[in-house]
Design an enzyme around this catalytic site. Structure first.
Site, PDB file in Angstrom:
ATOM      1  N   GLU A 105      -1.240   2.590 -12.404  1.00  0.00           N
ATOM      2  CA  GLU A 105      -2.061   3.082 -11.298  1.00  0.00           C
ATOM      3  C   GLU A 105      -1.120   3.666 -10.249  1.00  0.00           C
ATOM      4  OE1 GLU A 105      -3.895   0.137  -8.669  1.00  0.00           O
ATOM      5  OE2 GLU A 105      -5.708   1.353  -8.626  1.00  0.00           O
ATOM      6  N   PHE A 152      -5.903  -2.851   1.712  1.00  0.00           N
ATOM      7  CA  PHE A 152      -5.757  -1.930   2.848  1.00  0.00           C
ATOM      8  C   PHE A 152      -6.697  -0.732   2.753  1.00  0.00           C
ATOM      9  CE2 PHE A 152      -3.209   0.496  -0.167  1.00  0.00           C
ATOM     10  CZ  PHE A 152      -3.500   1.795   0.191  1.00  0.00           C
ATOM     11  N   GLU A 175      -2.615  -6.794   5.875  1.00  0.00           N
ATOM     12  CA  GLU A 175      -1.736  -6.747   7.050  1.00  0.00           C
ATOM     13  C   GLU A 175      -1.360  -5.310   7.422  1.00  0.00           C
ATOM     14  OE1 GLU A 175      -1.239  -7.828   4.009  1.00  0.00           O
ATOM     15  OE2 GLU A 175       0.840  -8.330   3.572  1.00  0.00           O
ATOM     16  N   ARG A 176      -1.776  -4.323   6.585  1.00  0.00           N
ATOM     17  CA  ARG A 176      -1.453  -2.914   6.906  1.00  0.00           C
ATOM     18  C   ARG A 176      -2.420  -2.354   7.947  1.00  0.00           C
ATOM     19  NH1 ARG A 176       2.230  -3.927   4.222  1.00  0.00           N
ATOM     20  NH2 ARG A 176       2.317  -4.098   1.968  1.00  0.00           N
ATOM     21  N   SER A 189      -4.670  -5.345  -5.874  1.00  0.00           N
ATOM     22  CA  SER A 189      -4.022  -4.901  -7.112  1.00  0.00           C
ATOM     23  C   SER A 189      -4.178  -5.954  -8.207  1.00  0.00           C
ATOM     24  CB  SER A 189      -2.553  -4.610  -6.838  1.00  0.00           C
ATOM     25  OG  SER A 189      -1.935  -5.774  -6.351  1.00  0.00           O
ATOM     26  N   LYS A 202      -9.097 -12.876   5.381  1.00  0.00           N
ATOM     27  CA  LYS A 202      -7.663 -12.576   5.476  1.00  0.00           C
ATOM     28  C   LYS A 202      -7.531 -11.105   5.069  1.00  0.00           C
ATOM     29  CE  LYS A 202      -4.191 -11.837   3.684  1.00  0.00           C
ATOM     30  NZ  LYS A 202      -3.551 -10.505   3.862  1.00  0.00           N
ATOM     31  N   CYS A 255      -9.972   2.790  -5.389  1.00  0.00           N
ATOM     32  CA  CYS A 255     -10.018   2.169  -6.719  1.00  0.00           C
ATOM     33  C   CYS A 255     -10.976   2.909  -7.626  1.00  0.00           C
ATOM     34  CB  CYS A 255     -10.420   0.711  -6.618  1.00  0.00           C
ATOM     35  SG  CYS A 255     -12.121   0.528  -6.114  1.00  0.00           S
TER      36      CYS A 255
HETATM   37  P1  NAD Z   1      -2.497  -5.719  -2.708  1.00  0.00           P
HETATM   38  O1  NAD Z   1      -2.789  -6.446  -3.975  1.00  0.00           O
HETATM   39  O2  NAD Z   1      -1.106  -5.378  -2.390  1.00  0.00           O
HETATM   40  O3  NAD Z   1      -3.030  -6.573  -1.455  1.00  0.00           O
HETATM   41  C1  NAD Z   1      -4.353  -7.063  -1.402  1.00  0.00           C
HETATM   42  C2  NAD Z   1      -4.374  -8.340  -0.571  1.00  0.00           C
HETATM   43  O4  NAD Z   1      -3.563  -9.324  -1.203  1.00  0.00           O
HETATM   44  C3  NAD Z   1      -3.829  -8.159   0.845  1.00  0.00           C
HETATM   45  O5  NAD Z   1      -4.643  -8.872   1.742  1.00  0.00           O
HETATM   46  C4  NAD Z   1      -2.427  -8.751   0.752  1.00  0.00           C
HETATM   47  O6  NAD Z   1      -2.013  -9.324   1.970  1.00  0.00           O
HETATM   48  C5  NAD Z   1      -2.571  -9.819  -0.314  1.00  0.00           C
HETATM   49  N1  NAD Z   1      -1.333 -10.031  -1.077  1.00  0.00           N
HETATM   50  C6  NAD Z   1      -0.376  -9.107  -1.352  1.00  0.00           C
HETATM   51  N2  NAD Z   1       0.609  -9.659  -2.067  1.00  0.00           N
HETATM   52  C7  NAD Z   1       0.298 -10.957  -2.252  1.00  0.00           C
HETATM   53  C8  NAD Z   1       0.930 -12.043  -2.926  1.00  0.00           C
HETATM   54  N3  NAD Z   1       2.091 -11.903  -3.555  1.00  0.00           N
HETATM   55  N4  NAD Z   1       0.313 -13.246  -2.916  1.00  0.00           N
HETATM   56  C9  NAD Z   1      -0.874 -13.397  -2.302  1.00  0.00           C
HETATM   57  N5  NAD Z   1      -1.515 -12.412  -1.645  1.00  0.00           N
HETATM   58  C10 NAD Z   1      -0.944 -11.186  -1.625  1.00  0.00           C
HETATM   59  O7  NAD Z   1      -3.434  -4.404  -2.730  1.00  0.00           O
HETATM   60  P2  NAD Z   1      -3.466  -3.209  -1.680  1.00  0.00           P
HETATM   61  O8  NAD Z   1      -2.253  -2.382  -1.848  1.00  0.00           O
HETATM   62  O9  NAD Z   1      -3.822  -3.695  -0.324  1.00  0.00           O
HETATM   63  O10 NAD Z   1      -4.739  -2.398  -2.215  1.00  0.00           O
HETATM   64  C11 NAD Z   1      -4.680  -1.444  -3.239  1.00  0.00           C
HETATM   65  C12 NAD Z   1      -5.100  -2.038  -4.570  1.00  0.00           C
HETATM   66  O11 NAD Z   1      -6.415  -2.573  -4.475  1.00  0.00           O
HETATM   67  C13 NAD Z   1      -5.175  -1.009  -5.691  1.00  0.00           C
HETATM   68  O12 NAD Z   1      -4.664  -1.586  -6.869  1.00  0.00           O
HETATM   69  C14 NAD Z   1      -6.659  -0.732  -5.825  1.00  0.00           C
HETATM   70  O13 NAD Z   1      -7.060  -0.248  -7.091  1.00  0.00           O
HETATM   71  C15 NAD Z   1      -7.211  -2.077  -5.563  1.00  0.00           C
HETATM   72  N6  NAD Z   1      -8.611  -2.012  -5.155  1.00  0.00           N
HETATM   73  C16 NAD Z   1      -9.542  -2.459  -6.038  1.00  0.00           C
HETATM   74  C17 NAD Z   1     -10.877  -2.385  -5.706  1.00  0.00           C
HETATM   75  C18 NAD Z   1     -11.929  -2.873  -6.672  1.00  0.00           C
HETATM   76  O14 NAD Z   1     -13.058  -3.092  -6.245  1.00  0.00           O
HETATM   77  N7  NAD Z   1     -11.616  -3.061  -7.938  1.00  0.00           N
HETATM   78  C19 NAD Z   1     -11.273  -1.869  -4.464  1.00  0.00           C
HETATM   79  C20 NAD Z   1     -10.280  -1.449  -3.568  1.00  0.00           C
HETATM   80  C21 NAD Z   1      -8.950  -1.532  -3.928  1.00  0.00           C
END
Ligand code: NAD
Length: 499
Positions: A384, A149, A176-177, A226, A173, A281
């Site tokens: 985090e 998101f 969804e937020r 994450s 994909k 991140c």
């Molecule tokens: P998230 O892991 O909750 O969601 C990321 C994606 O995964 C979304 O599209 C979501 O729909 C999907 N998802 C969520 N739960 C799932 C599941 N159980 N099974 C399959 N798919 C699932 O992350 P977020 O809250 O959207 O983003 C924040 C996180 O992203 C933080 O941890 C941040 O550090 C990380 N981030 C990392 C980078 C990097 O380059 N390392 C960059 C941006 C964000």
């Protein structure tokens, strides 16, 4: 309430799964739209459309594919205000920061305009008698990406621009937020000349992600989000024989040496710790001053700066430093972690717990927090937080400071503030973290370098954007060619070697 769609085969398509999620305006706390959550059948249908469209796109010469990116860049500039507004409305970040989100994606599109050069193979003339040898970089076919998101414009572009310019079809994909900007980007790519079916956006949650991971036609998966989900996607995607790269969470340390310019360090920490409400991140979430005197000077400079931060909705204009966090659940999680910090004995120097904004009482605002005397065992250090909370861990020596960062399970970004070139050089060499800043708090590499962390912040081999992206989205084929005039008589029964 607005009903959002998928974007399939060049058209906005309503969801058919019967499942949907609420999309909030984080500043007001109101539900502003509903996003459909795709079923496996909807994902598989999009994949079939992509597979049918991709060979013709791969046959378009690279220069023409690059021209689509050129036009797309123009369209991003044309629609910048519209994109930033839609982004801020769903994410909550300020408008200048939302434009930065679009521009950091646009810069990768600019890099991708160099595809004709970047896709050139290698050629060896006369590798043997009458034999030439050459390599081709060919697209994978249908590729997919799952994005977080916090950068709803930048990260989708980091994936789909190189994938598409290399001749692949791409299924996005998004989170969804905040799904509106990804839908707008797909429309703009088609306005720029991309054929239908090459970039499709399918909204969804775990069900859609699992369908992508299990679909046999999909050749590669890119993920940013994450760490627990990154690990899951890497494992399942690899087990299904796909090429996978997953980028996860972070806990970025900034080391402040006694010789650093303390005003510069404090300014840098405030921007890097609280910008975008800490939902980056590459945010700095741990300050590590070396020596108690350095720590005291730093805290003294930080407190007034943090107390002066302006928190508000994006609609308040350029005057706001950061906005709300993305959901009520994110807010509750940050508040819970702040409480563990207090309970476990850290000193809360700036207390943002009672922050309220008149007229926005239902928004997901979190005030800025600063902790001092944080130790390695505390939850606010190991976890985090992804919110406007900066932890200070006092180190007594440079060795203790660098070892803190070395020992932490995450390895996305880090920074050192010092005037001493020797120390900075030693830090950059020894640290086991992917992106390092020397007097630069958020060292996000530019588009023509690559982006990626180490340790639990990255699963896979190749980084995002830069030359690595062209490797990730292509396969190498090597051709050994001899024409009849070079062929000797008779079969060869032992492996040919150079004599
Ligand atoms: P998230 O892991 O909750 O969601 C990321 C994606 O995964 C979304 O599209 C979501 O729909 C999907 N998802 C969520 N739960 C799932 C599941 N159980 N099974 C399959 N798919 C699932 O992350 P977020 O809250 O959207 O983003 C924040 C996180 O992203 C933080 O941890 C941040 O550090 C990380 N981030 C990392 C980078 C990097 O380059 N390392 C960059 C941006 C964000």
């Amino acid at each position: 309430m607005q009903e959002l769609t998928h974007y399939i085969n060049g058209a906005h398509v309503a969801g058919t799964s019967g499942r949907a999620a609420d999309v909030y305006n984080p500043a007001t706390g109101e539900v502003q739209s509903s996003v459909p959550l795709a079923s496996a059948a909807e994902i598989n249908q999009a994949v079939d459309i992509a597979a049918a469209a991709q060979p013709a796109w791969a046959a378009v010469n690279p220069q023409r594919r690059a021209r689509v990116m050129m036009k797309f860049v123009d369209l991003l500039h044309r629609d910048m205000d519209k994109l930033a507004e839609a982004l801020s409305r769903e994410h909550g970040k300020t408008l200048p920061d939302a434009k930065g989100d679009v521009i950091r994606g646009l810069e990768v599109c600019e890099f991708c305009i160099g595809a004709p050069h970047l896709l050139k193979g290698e050629f060896t003339d006369s590798a043997g008698p009458g034999i030439d040898m050459y390599s081709l970089r060919q697209p994978l076919g249908v590729t997919a990406g799952i994005t977080p998101f916090n950068f709803p414009a930048m990260i989708p572009m980091w994936m789909f621009a190189p994938a598409i310019v290399c001749g692949n079809a791409f299924i996005l994909k998004p989170s969804e937020r905040d799904p509106s900007v990804p839908l707008m980007l797909a429309e703009l790519m088609e306005e720029a000349g991309l054929p239908k079916g090459i970039l499709q956006v399918v909204n969804g949650d775990k069900e859609a992600v699992d369908a992508l991971l299990d679909n046999e036609t999909i050749q590669s998966i890119g993920f940013v989000g994450s760490t627990p989900i990154a690990a899951y996607i890497y494992e399942r995607g690899c087990a299904n024989g796909k090429r996978v790269q997953c980028f996860g969470g972070a806990k970025n340390h900034m080391i402040i040496m006694p010789d650093a310019d303390m005003d510069q360090a404090a300014d840098a920490l405030v921007g890097a710790g609280y910008g975008a409400a800490g939902e980056r991140c590459m945010a700095i979430s741990v300050a590590v001053p070396v020596g108690d005197e350095t720590a005291d000077r730093l805290i003294e400079k930080l407190v007034p700066r943090i107390e002066a931060l302006k928190v508000g909705p994006y609609t308040a204009g350029n005057d706001v430093d950061f906005g709300p966090v993305v959901t009520a659940a994110a807010k509750a999680n940050i508040e819970r972690l702040v409480q563990t910090g207090i309970d476990q004995g850290a000193k809360l120097v700036v207390d943002g717990r009672d922050f309220k904004l008149q007229g926005y009482e239902d928004g997901f605002f979190v005030g800025a927090h600063l902790f001092d005397n944080v130790t390695k065992d505390m939850d606010i250090y190991t976890t985090e937080i992804f919110g406007p909370v900066l932890s200070t861990v006092r180190a007594q020596s440079y060795e203790e400071a660098i070892n803190l960062a070395i020992d932490h399970e995450y390895g996305n970004g880090t920074a050192i503030f010092t005037r001493d070139g020797d120390t900075a050089r030693d830090f950059a060499n020894r640290i086991n973290i992917g992106m390092v800043g020397v007097n630069v708090p958020i060292p996000v590499p530019l588009a023509y370098h690559t982006f990626g962390g180490w340790k639990k912040s990255m699963f896979g081999d190749l980084n995002q954007h830069g030359p690595d992206a062209f490797k990730f989205y292509t396969r190498t084929k090597t051709v050994t060619a001899r024409w009849p005039s070079g062929i000797k008589e008779g079969g060869e029964f032992s492996i040919p070697v150079m004599e």
